[in-house]
Design an enzyme around this catalytic site. Sequence first.
Site, mmCIF file in Angstrom:
data_model
loop_
_atom_site.group_PDB
_atom_site.id
_atom_site.type_symbol
_atom_site.label_atom_id
_atom_site.label_comp_id
_atom_site.label_asym_id
_atom_site.label_seq_id
_atom_site.Cartn_x
_atom_site.Cartn_y
_atom_site.Cartn_z
ATOM 1 N N LYS A 1 -39.878 11.193 -3.375
ATOM 2 C CA LYS A 1 -40.207 11.432 -1.974
ATOM 3 C C LYS A 1 -40.450 10.187 -1.133
ATOM 4 O O LYS A 1 -40.391 10.247 0.089
ATOM 5 C CB LYS A 1 -41.461 12.315 -1.900
ATOM 6 C CG LYS A 1 -41.213 13.726 -2.388
ATOM 7 C CD LYS A 1 -40.157 14.417 -1.557
ATOM 8 C CE LYS A 1 -39.606 15.662 -2.224
ATOM 9 N NZ LYS A 1 -38.305 16.036 -1.646
ATOM 10 N N HIS B 1 -25.834 16.563 -5.722
ATOM 11 C CA HIS B 1 -26.384 17.290 -6.872
ATOM 12 C C HIS B 1 -26.956 18.623 -6.409
ATOM 13 O O HIS B 1 -27.607 18.693 -5.372
ATOM 14 C CB HIS B 1 -27.482 16.466 -7.552
ATOM 15 C CG HIS B 1 -26.955 15.396 -8.453
ATOM 16 N ND1 HIS B 1 -27.674 14.863 -9.491
ATOM 17 C CD2 HIS B 1 -25.756 14.768 -8.480
ATOM 18 C CE1 HIS B 1 -26.946 13.949 -10.120
ATOM 19 N NE2 HIS B 1 -25.773 13.860 -9.520
HETATM 20 P P1 FAS Z 1 -40.636 -0.871 1.722
HETATM 21 O O1 FAS Z 1 -41.743 -1.417 0.847
HETATM 22 O O2 FAS Z 1 -39.368 -0.430 1.097
HETATM 23 O O3 FAS Z 1 -40.212 -1.982 2.796
HETATM 24 C C1 FAS Z 1 -41.185 -2.818 3.395
HETATM 25 C C2 FAS Z 1 -40.490 -4.112 3.782
HETATM 26 O O4 FAS Z 1 -41.453 -4.919 4.460
HETATM 27 C C3 FAS Z 1 -40.014 -4.890 2.562
HETATM 28 O O5 FAS Z 1 -38.673 -5.280 2.735
HETATM 29 C C4 FAS Z 1 -40.951 -6.103 2.520
HETATM 30 O O6 FAS Z 1 -40.300 -7.273 2.070
HETATM 31 C C5 FAS Z 1 -41.342 -6.241 3.976
HETATM 32 N N1 FAS Z 1 -42.642 -6.883 4.177
HETATM 33 C C6 FAS Z 1 -43.764 -6.774 3.424
HETATM 34 N N2 FAS Z 1 -44.744 -7.538 3.951
HETATM 35 C C7 FAS Z 1 -44.223 -8.130 5.059
HETATM 36 C C8 FAS Z 1 -44.730 -9.024 6.023
HETATM 37 N N3 FAS Z 1 -45.986 -9.480 5.955
HETATM 38 N N4 FAS Z 1 -43.922 -9.444 7.026
HETATM 39 C C9 FAS Z 1 -42.645 -8.998 7.098
HETATM 40 N N5 FAS Z 1 -42.087 -8.144 6.216
HETATM 41 C C10 FAS Z 1 -42.890 -7.727 5.215
HETATM 42 N N6 FAS Z 1 -39.538 6.032 -4.242
HETATM 43 C C11 FAS Z 1 -38.769 7.028 -4.720
HETATM 44 O O7 FAS Z 1 -38.612 8.034 -4.043
HETATM 45 N N7 FAS Z 1 -38.184 6.923 -5.971
HETATM 46 C C12 FAS Z 1 -38.330 5.802 -6.747
HETATM 47 O O8 FAS Z 1 -37.801 5.733 -7.847
HETATM 48 C C13 FAS Z 1 -39.094 4.733 -6.273
HETATM 49 N N8 FAS Z 1 -39.219 3.590 -7.009
HETATM 50 C C14 FAS Z 1 -39.987 2.557 -6.510
HETATM 51 C C15 FAS Z 1 -40.132 1.343 -7.211
HETATM 52 C C16 FAS Z 1 -40.926 0.305 -6.707
HETATM 53 C C17 FAS Z 1 -41.079 -0.987 -7.492
HETATM 54 C C18 FAS Z 1 -41.600 0.477 -5.484
HETATM 55 C C19 FAS Z 1 -42.515 -0.615 -4.952
HETATM 56 C C20 FAS Z 1 -41.444 1.651 -4.765
HETATM 57 C C21 FAS Z 1 -40.635 2.700 -5.263
HETATM 58 N N9 FAS Z 1 -40.445 3.886 -4.547
HETATM 59 C C22 FAS Z 1 -39.687 4.903 -5.007
HETATM 60 C C23 FAS Z 1 -41.000 4.049 -3.254
HETATM 61 C C24 FAS Z 1 -40.096 3.345 -2.283
HETATM 62 O O9 FAS Z 1 -38.799 3.868 -2.397
HETATM 63 C C25 FAS Z 1 -40.701 3.470 -0.923
HETATM 64 O O10 FAS Z 1 -41.154 4.783 -0.665
HETATM 65 C C26 FAS Z 1 -39.758 3.029 0.150
HETATM 66 O O11 FAS Z 1 -39.320 1.744 -0.170
HETATM 67 C C27 FAS Z 1 -40.524 3.082 1.477
HETATM 68 O O12 FAS Z 1 -39.807 2.353 2.407
HETATM 69 P P2 FAS Z 1 -40.577 1.416 3.467
HETATM 70 O O13 FAS Z 1 -41.689 2.171 4.056
HETATM 71 O O14 FAS Z 1 -39.512 0.834 4.319
HETATM 72 O O15 FAS Z 1 -41.286 0.275 2.597
#
Ligand code: FAS
Length: 396
Positions: A300, A76
């Site tokens: 972001k 995009h």
């Molecule tokens: P994540 O939360 O993606 O990954 C963390 C991982 O750790 C998960 O798989 C979880 O299961 C695991 N975990 C948690 N506790 C644990 C434990 N005790 N032991 C082992 N594993 C554990 N960002 C955007 O830019 N645009 C969006 O539209 C957007 N929508 C979102 C919607 C939702 C519902 C949420 C919650 C977030 C959204 N975000 C969005 C933000 C999102 O994209 C995050 O910034 C991104 O997932 C960050 O990635 P991680 O830091 O890897 O965290």
Amino acid sequence: MSARLRTQVGIVGGGPAGMMLSHLLQLGGIESIVVEARSREHVEERVRAGVLEQGTADLMIESGVGERLKRQGLVHRGIELRFDGRGHRIDLSELTGGRTIMIYGQNEVVKDLTDARLAAGGRVFFECDNVKVAGLDAKPSIAFTATDDSREIACDFIAGCDGFHGVCRPSIPAGALTTYERVYPFAWLGILAAVAPSSDELIYTSHERGFALHSMRSPELTRLYIQCAPDEPLENWPEERIWDELSQRFATIDNWQLQRGPITQKGITPMRSFVAEPMQYGNLFLAGDAAHIVPPTGAKGLNLAIADVRVLARAFEEFYQSGSRASLAGYSGACLRRVWKVQRFSWWMTLMLHRFDGDSAFDRRRQRAELDYVTSSRAAATSLAENYVGLPMDPV
Ligand code: FAS
Ligand code: PHB
């Protein structure tokens, strides 16, 4: 049965941060083990972010996991800001010397990274319970149970990539961290609809009834968001109400039409800005949502997580190649400059586009002036564009 394992970097969390870190470490010849609480299917089906900054897309391609992204990702070159019934295109590419964004679901990013890790013989444990980290300022270890067996991983370092609700940040002793937070008085209701997008580009609309966003995942899948009350029960939003509300918020004076279709997923995401400083303690390093949260208005969250682990992977490589801890000691400082600039941009986009119930008449006119300025001044539009496509990665 209890099993003791050994690795160089133990990674808690198998989302974008954890899987990208594990992938980059493997490219640098560094061993890691990923411990993930949920199933592989859950993590790979969880619909979240959709916009990749050019730096994120480039990193995936350059690090060898971008084949599907190149085939299926949607490049995009602009976004639309809509208000008072009129659309205003921000030409991201023209304003930033040709930089673009890529539309590609976060779950697809995680799929590509997980496939690559497992194909390379990487060790990823899914469905782990009772995950605990210890020895953060001595000999780090991760204890957990998986398929009813208890396991303990002895490692040199732990990367806390376990998101906002994980166990790593809370494992840091009280008083060692300073946290900064702003909770917004609204949430986003997000839906996935099996219908072709009604626009070729993203549309951010600011309406007196509230904010809405039109995005997409593919030529057949539309992603949409509606600003709603922070404690909104999902059952208050049957399909017809969702489409009616969206149609009102996207309405234009030239009768633009939003295409409707079956809603295949819906969920509510709270909105907050959060930073934990420093992003490290002893041999524990926090990355991604474990360290910071941004409101998704600036697209972001995912990109910031990738930027963190790019810095962290380089710091681990320096340590294992030279024994120097200099970059590891400077990890938090190297990330936080960019984290705070991204926090500013995400906050600014959120304030500009959302309806705040407590706003005065002055606030509303000021908000309109912000939208009028950013859609009529090249300097203001360039500032939005350079943040949206992604600030340069600070020299590592
Ligand atoms: P994540 O939360 O993606 O990954 C963390 C991982 O750790 C998960 O798989 C979880 O299961 C695991 N975990 C948690 N506790 C644990 C434990 N005790 N032991 C082992 N594993 C554990 N960002 C955007 O830019 N645009 C969006 O539209 C957007 N929508 C979102 C919607 C939702 C519902 C949420 C919650 C977030 C959204 N975000 C969005 C933000 C999102 O994209 C995050 O910034 C991104 O997932 C960050 O990635 P991680 O830091 O890897 O965290
Ligand atoms: C998405 O497509 O999920 C998306 C796009 C832009 C945003 C937030 C989410 O600002």
